[in-house]
Design an enzyme around this catalytic site. Structure first.
Site, PDB file in Angstrom:
ATOM      1  N   GLY A 159      63.917  43.046-104.973  1.00 18.09           N
ATOM      2  CA  GLY A 159      63.063  42.906-106.159  1.00 18.09           C
ATOM      3  C   GLY A 159      63.103  41.471-106.655  1.00 18.09           C
ATOM      4  N   ASN A 216      72.545  42.863-103.527  1.00 19.12           N
ATOM      5  CA  ASN A 216      73.564  43.451-102.647  1.00 19.12           C
ATOM      6  C   ASN A 216      73.005  43.963-101.320  1.00 19.12           C
ATOM      7  OD1 ASN A 216      72.444  45.348-104.399  1.00 19.12           O
ATOM      8  ND2 ASN A 216      74.368  45.699-105.468  1.00 19.12           N
ATOM      9  N   THR A 222      69.503  38.783-108.723  1.00 21.05           N
ATOM     10  CA  THR A 222      69.036  40.097-109.141  1.00 21.05           C
ATOM     11  C   THR A 222      69.052  40.184-110.655  1.00 21.05           C
ATOM     12  OG1 THR A 222      69.402  42.472-109.237  1.00 21.05           O
ATOM     13  CG2 THR A 222      71.333  41.172-108.701  1.00 21.05           C
ATOM     14  N   ASP A 274      69.343  42.798-112.084  1.00 17.47           N
ATOM     15  CA  ASP A 274      70.254  43.919-112.384  1.00 17.47           C
ATOM     16  C   ASP A 274      71.673  43.466-112.732  1.00 17.47           C
ATOM     17  OD1 ASP A 274      68.061  45.373-111.667  1.00 17.47           O
ATOM     18  OD2 ASP A 274      68.909  46.209-109.834  1.00 17.47           O
ATOM     19  N   GLY A 279      67.441  48.394-113.761  1.00 19.73           N
ATOM     20  CA  GLY A 279      68.843  48.108-113.460  1.00 19.73           C
ATOM     21  C   GLY A 279      69.519  49.143-112.574  1.00 19.73           C
ATOM     22  N   LEU A 327      57.436  43.907-115.912  1.00 19.19           N
ATOM     23  CA  LEU A 327      57.312  42.775-116.844  1.00 19.19           C
ATOM     24  C   LEU A 327      58.649  42.068-117.034  1.00 19.19           C
ATOM     25  CD1 LEU A 327      55.037  44.344-119.611  1.00 19.19           C
ATOM     26  CD2 LEU A 327      54.367  42.974-117.638  1.00 19.19           C
ATOM     27  N   GLN A 328      59.752  42.844-116.977  1.00 19.70           N
ATOM     28  CA  GLN A 328      61.069  42.258-117.243  1.00 19.70           C
ATOM     29  C   GLN A 328      61.578  41.421-116.068  1.00 19.70           C
ATOM     30  OE1 GLN A 328      63.965  45.796-117.436  1.00 19.70           O
ATOM     31  NE2 GLN A 328      62.043  46.668-116.752  1.00 19.70           N
TER      32      GLN A 328
HETATM   33  O1  F6P Z   1      66.764  45.627-107.800  1.00 23.15           O
HETATM   34  C1  F6P Z   1      65.980  45.112-108.790  1.00 23.15           C
HETATM   35  C2  F6P Z   1      65.047  46.135-109.336  1.00 23.15           C
HETATM   36  O2  F6P Z   1      64.200  45.466-110.229  1.00 23.15           O
HETATM   37  C3  F6P Z   1      65.690  47.366-109.997  1.00 23.15           C
HETATM   38  O3  F6P Z   1      66.105  47.144-111.309  1.00 23.15           O
HETATM   39  C4  F6P Z   1      64.579  48.378-109.896  1.00 23.15           C
HETATM   40  O4  F6P Z   1      65.020  49.707-109.943  1.00 23.15           O
HETATM   41  C5  F6P Z   1      64.022  48.069-108.550  1.00 23.15           C
HETATM   42  O5  F6P Z   1      64.219  46.681-108.334  1.00 23.15           O
HETATM   43  C6  F6P Z   1      62.568  48.388-108.393  1.00 23.15           C
HETATM   44  O6  F6P Z   1      62.182  47.985-107.134  1.00 23.15           O
HETATM   45  P1  F6P Z   1      60.731  48.131-106.524  1.00 23.15           P
HETATM   46  O7  F6P Z   1      59.865  47.117-107.187  1.00 23.15           O
HETATM   47  O8  F6P Z   1      60.919  47.848-105.071  1.00 23.15           O
HETATM   48  O9  F6P Z   1      60.283  49.515-106.829  1.00 23.15           O
END
Ligand code: F6P
Length: 406
Positions: free
Chosen positions: A11, A112, A140, A142, A187, A298-299
């Site tokens: 992400g 990770n 990340t 997170d 997160g 957005l975050q």
């Molecule tokens: O790992 C970062 C993150 O933003 C998490 O907080 C979230 O659950 C996930 O990615 C969402 O990922 P994707 O955009 O692949 O659905």
């Protein structure tokens, strides 16, 4: 000849491109001939999708614009490398491509799951006698990586979340009616970002009334009791919930509404829907106005309000990763080391990626209040320095301008 390749994975974050800029600038400083970028991480690299970053980052202005551009400039992926014993042909293909482009250093910017890629490739390099070096740069929102005090991306996402929480509370208190706002924060299984809603607290804002992190099992009936008690005392209640809150059996609350969740290559369920479920629940229980606010993507793309501390640390960790790889180090990740809390001083270290890949670092339980619905000042002391400093966007036509790979 000393070429470097860099990829972005997982992400995105508001500052992942600052890490990319750090890799590029340091690699050039150290005499790298060509710095390649993988399009869409290792997945794109396997399809030989690469770009010579020197053709895009032609001057300092482009580098600065890259640092103000959110999301992954090179594109990202969620791609799990197989075990080399099971599918050696994938590794043979990767190393053949790396040799074709005369790569000496491979840098992967990610979390990770992405460090799992660095672990597998660095181990394979050693066992196959290759002298290519593989080093990770942390990323990340997170904030759940082991071995590092915090992760690039967290500070900016936390700053956005705290600011939006504060502004939404201002919006909420305008009416005299009973209302419940439920803020849903990303997160996964770590509550760092949800805890960041508490950074909105101050002399001009109470902050959320209740904060639920995934580190503590969520009990729907106790939640009901808390909201009922609060509604007796005040009109506007704000609740912050992590997307990953789950009950004592481990079922995510977002699965109460729909158990049919998509799963990514690393086995993570697609989150989202917790606030919406709790909204319906509260509306039925209390008969008042209840509004879900999902910060959602957005975050993690909010570069317009990024933290300068975060931008600078992202850049420095990218630099450190490539410096380590070009100096002959392998199988490591750059880490952020808090030398002092007040005044805040952070340096960049290196840790063995074997301690980081696939590990999730959660919020210490002692920072969560005993009833599991609040956050202590210890967290505030930890997180506040990470959101400090401004990195204003370059505005064109009234909105932020970005560097885009054509
Ligand atoms: O790992 C970062 C993150 O933003 C998490 O907080 C979230 O659950 C996930 O990615 C969402 O990922 P994707 O955009 O692949 O659905």
């Amino acid at each position: 000849m000393k070429n470097v390749i860099v990829g972005q994975s997982g992400g995105p974050s508001p500052v992942i491109n600052s890490s990319l800029a750090g890799v590029y600038v340091k690699a050039k400083e150290m005499g790298a001939d060509i710095v390649y970028g993988m399009r869409h991480g290792i997945e794109g690299f396997l399809q030989e999708k690469i770009v010579d970053l020197g053709t895009v980052l032609t001057d300092q202005a482009q580098v600065e614009l890259l640092k103000k551009t959110p999301a992954a400039f090179l594109g990202s992926c969620r791609f799990k490398l197989p075990d080399p014993e099971k599918k050696p042909e994938v590794f043979e293909q990767i190393f053949a491509l790396l040799n074709k482009y005369e790569i000496k250093a491979f840098i992967y910017i990610g979390g990770n799951d992405s460090m799992d890629t660095i672990r597998k490739l660095s181990d394979y390099a050693v066992s196959s006698g290759s002298d290519i070096k593989f080093v990770g740069a942390p990323k990340t929102i997170d904030n759940d990586l082991a071995e590092t005090d915090h992760t690039p991306g967290f500070g900016s996402a936390a700053k956005f979340i705290a600011a939006m929480t504060k502004e939404s509370i201002r919006d909420q208190v305008v009416y005299q009616n009973k209302t419940v706002y439920i803020l849903e924060v990303m997160g996964r299984n770590a509550g760092w970002l949800t805890a960041a809603t508490a950074l909105s607290r101050g002399e001009d804002c109470t902050g959320p009334d209740l904060i639920y992190l995934p580190e503590v099992p969520f009990d729907l009936s106790k939640f009901r009791e808390k909201v009922a008690q609060l509604l007796e005392k005040k009109n506007a209640i704000t609740v912050a919930v992590s997307e990953g809150i789950h009950d004592a059996e481990g079922t995510y609350i977002c699965e109460y509404a729909s158990a049919d969740k998509a799963v990514d290559a690393f086995g993570h369920k697609q989150m989202g829907g917790t606030a919406s479920y709790l909204t319906q629940y509260c509306a039925a229980e209390f008969g008042c106005k209840v509004r879900p606010i999902e910060f959602s993507t957005l975050q993690r793309c909010c570069a317009h309000i990024s933290s300068l501390t975060d931008v600078n640390e992202a850049f420095a960790s990218g630099s450190k990763a490539v410096e380590a790889a070009l100096s002959g180090q392998n199988g490591l990740m750059a880490t952020l080391v808090r030398e002092s809390g007040d005044p805040y001083v952070c340096t960049i270290g290196l840790s063995d990626v074997h301690y980081i890949s696939n590990v999730e670092r959660c919020v210490p339980l002692e920072w969560i209040t005993d009833d599991g619905s609040g956050i202590s000042d210890e967290f505030i002391k930890y997180a506040r320095p990470l959101i400090m400093g401004e990195n204003p966007p370059i505005m064109v036509n009234g909105i932020p301008y970005h560097l885009v790979l054509k």
